[in-house]
Design a protein around this motif. Sequence first.
Motif, PDB file in Angstrom:
ATOM      1  N   LEU A 175     -99.849  73.869  97.159  1.00  0.00           N
ATOM      2  CA  LEU A 175     -98.536  73.364  97.529  1.00  0.00           C
ATOM      3  C   LEU A 175     -97.677  74.405  98.239  1.00  0.00           C
ATOM      4  O   LEU A 175     -96.706  74.073  98.897  1.00  0.00           O
ATOM      5  N   ASP A 176     -98.035  75.698  98.110  1.00  0.00           N
ATOM      6  CA  ASP A 176     -97.219  76.761  98.676  1.00  0.00           C
ATOM      7  C   ASP A 176     -97.009  76.597 100.173  1.00  0.00           C
ATOM      8  O   ASP A 176     -95.929  76.850 100.706  1.00  0.00           O
ATOM      9  N   ALA A 177     -98.072  76.170 100.881  1.00  0.00           N
ATOM     10  CA  ALA A 177     -97.995  76.088 102.338  1.00  0.00           C
ATOM     11  C   ALA A 177     -97.034  75.003 102.799  1.00  0.00           C
ATOM     12  O   ALA A 177     -96.554  75.027 103.934  1.00  0.00           O
ATOM     13  N   VAL A 178     -96.763  74.034 101.953  1.00  0.00           N
ATOM     14  CA  VAL A 178     -95.914  72.920 102.369  1.00  0.00           C
ATOM     15  C   VAL A 178     -94.617  72.843 101.568  1.00  0.00           C
ATOM     16  O   VAL A 178     -93.856  71.909 101.732  1.00  0.00           O
ATOM     17  N   SER A 179     -94.382  73.834 100.686  1.00  0.00           N
ATOM     18  CA  SER A 179     -93.196  73.794  99.852  1.00  0.00           C
ATOM     19  C   SER A 179     -91.956  74.114 100.687  1.00  0.00           C
ATOM     20  O   SER A 179     -92.033  74.715 101.750  1.00  0.00           O
ATOM     21  N   VAL A 180     -90.797  73.711 100.208  1.00  0.00           N
ATOM     22  CA  VAL A 180     -89.542  74.007 100.873  1.00  0.00           C
ATOM     23  C   VAL A 180     -88.730  74.933  99.988  1.00  0.00           C
ATOM     24  O   VAL A 180     -88.921  74.992  98.770  1.00  0.00           O
ATOM     25  N   THR A 181     -87.807  75.652 100.592  1.00  0.00           N
ATOM     26  CA  THR A 181     -86.973  76.566  99.832  1.00  0.00           C
ATOM     27  C   THR A 181     -85.997  75.770  98.979  1.00  0.00           C
ATOM     28  O   THR A 181     -85.673  74.611  99.293  1.00  0.00           O
ATOM     29  N   PRO A 182     -85.481  76.383  97.907  1.00  0.00           N
ATOM     30  CA  PRO A 182     -84.495  75.673  97.074  1.00  0.00           C
ATOM     31  C   PRO A 182     -83.286  75.207  97.867  1.00  0.00           C
ATOM     32  O   PRO A 182     -82.772  74.111  97.630  1.00  0.00           O
ATOM     33  N   SER A 183     -82.811  76.017  98.814  1.00  0.00           N
ATOM     34  CA  SER A 183     -81.636  75.622  99.606  1.00  0.00           C
ATOM     35  C   SER A 183     -81.947  74.421 100.485  1.00  0.00           C
ATOM     36  O   SER A 183     -81.105  73.523 100.665  1.00  0.00           O
ATOM     37  N   ALA A 184     -83.174  74.385 101.057  1.00  0.00           N
ATOM     38  CA  ALA A 184     -83.567  73.245 101.882  1.00  0.00           C
ATOM     39  C   ALA A 184     -83.682  71.985 101.033  1.00  0.00           C
ATOM     40  O   ALA A 184     -83.286  70.891 101.457  1.00  0.00           O
ATOM     41  N   ALA A 185     -84.241  72.129  99.827  1.00  0.00           N
ATOM     42  CA  ALA A 185     -84.360  70.983  98.922  1.00  0.00           C
ATOM     43  C   ALA A 185     -82.978  70.462  98.535  1.00  0.00           C
ATOM     44  O   ALA A 185     -82.745  69.250  98.497  1.00  0.00           O
ATOM     45  N   ASP A 186     -82.042  71.386  98.268  1.00  0.00           N
ATOM     46  CA  ASP A 186     -80.676  70.970  97.937  1.00  0.00           C
ATOM     47  C   ASP A 186     -80.040  70.214  99.095  1.00  0.00           C
ATOM     48  O   ASP A 186     -79.330  69.222  98.889  1.00  0.00           O
ATOM     49  N   ALA A 187     -80.286  70.686 100.323  1.00  0.00           N
ATOM     50  CA  ALA A 187     -79.733  70.012 101.500  1.00  0.00           C
ATOM     51  C   ALA A 187     -80.304  68.609 101.639  1.00  0.00           C
ATOM     52  O   ALA A 187     -79.575  67.652 101.942  1.00  0.00           O
ATOM     53  N   ALA A 188     -81.610  68.476 101.407  1.00  0.00           N
ATOM     54  CA  ALA A 188     -82.243  67.156 101.493  1.00  0.00           C
ATOM     55  C   ALA A 188     -81.679  66.221 100.433  1.00  0.00           C
ATOM     56  O   ALA A 188     -81.445  65.031 100.700  1.00  0.00           O
ATOM     57  N   HIS A 189     -81.451  66.739  99.232  1.00  0.00           N
ATOM     58  CA  HIS A 189     -80.881  65.903  98.169  1.00  0.00           C
ATOM     59  C   HIS A 189     -79.454  65.483  98.519  1.00  0.00           C
ATOM     60  O   HIS A 189     -79.037  64.363  98.202  1.00  0.00           O
ATOM     61  N   ALA A 190     -78.703  66.381  99.174  1.00  0.00           N
ATOM     62  CA  ALA A 190     -77.345  66.038  99.597  1.00  0.00           C
ATOM     63  C   ALA A 190     -77.373  64.939 100.656  1.00  0.00           C
ATOM     64  O   ALA A 190     -76.533  64.030 100.652  1.00  0.00           O
ATOM     65  N   ILE A 191     -78.331  65.007 101.568  1.00  0.00           N
ATOM     66  CA  ILE A 191     -78.498  63.964 102.584  1.00  0.00           C
ATOM     67  C   ILE A 191     -78.805  62.624 101.911  1.00  0.00           C
ATOM     68  O   ILE A 191     -78.229  61.592 102.241  1.00  0.00           O
ATOM     69  N   GLU A 192     -79.739  62.676 100.951  1.00  0.00           N
ATOM     70  CA  GLU A 192     -80.122  61.456 100.228  1.00  0.00           C
ATOM     71  C   GLU A 192     -78.927  60.838  99.511  1.00  0.00           C
ATOM     72  O   GLU A 192     -78.740  59.610  99.537  1.00  0.00           O
TER      73      GLU A 192
END
Length: 307
Positions: A175-192
């Motif tokens: 999963l490491d190669a396709v994982s996202v950073t915590p900040s990117a994940a937070d941004a995606a959750h904010a978009i959602e």
Amino acid sequence: MQNVTSLPNMTSTLQLTGFHIGKFPSGWEYPRHHHHLFELLCCLGGEVEQEINRTTVILRPGDWLLINAGERHKSANTSPADYEFINVHFDLDDLEIRSLLGAAPYRLVPAAEAAGSERLGRYIQELRELTEHVPEGGAAGAGTPLEDKLLLQANILLIIREMLALIRVQGEAALDAVSVTPSAADAAHAIEERLSLGLSDHVSIASVAKEMNMSRSQCTKLFTKVYGLSPRQYVSRRKLMLAKEMLVKTYLPVSEIAERLGFQSASHFSRQFRRWTGYSPTAFKPRHQGNALVSHVPGEDRKNAPY
């Protein structure tokens, strides 16, 4: 003393638009293509060459392959023996499941790893038994008993469940190669969250991107990477789920449901609902709505809580 365990409410749709058990002779091939569905393959005999985005994967007996939606791929049987297989094209609107399924262009589960799941063998055997009465080259259609259709869908879901478990077991390295950073994940959750709260207000991905100081392209790519579907697909799926809940659980007329979901008119909503499900909203509604139905709109209490 009463002891009651409550399970979470679950509204999820499984779409099966292609399920095949069969075999192809040596020299068979299928040209490069892509589709907006997940594809799950199991090699039962022989072998097949799968090319996914220019990467070649060889499937041998017992191997499973999950191809992400939208990935370009082609197939060829270059071996002298027949290629025997199970093939399923499916989609699920559960965001957490989609996020894991779509975390990479493809996931290969070798036979040695798949053998660790005793259930898979049972599910495959049951699928074969369910399709034994179908003539060669035929399709399980109107002549298939309703209970067998339900059992078929249940087995597909159970197989997907086992695939999810096996993918998790493959470890963090995959999963490491396709994982996202915590900040990117937070941004995606904010978009959602913004998309979820704006379902009835025609919120656009462009306006959400502007609010978050991102370009529309950046916003779309980030959301798709985290959730496994585009913002537009997400909004459609959320509206479909809420539409189903309101049609089944409330007394609201179709016109009001259409308005609450941001459609221009009841007819516009009806056309879209038919495209989604194959049924009109009135046909989807229970014929005899009992006292258990309420006027409360499912999901309305989520406006002040994270989705």
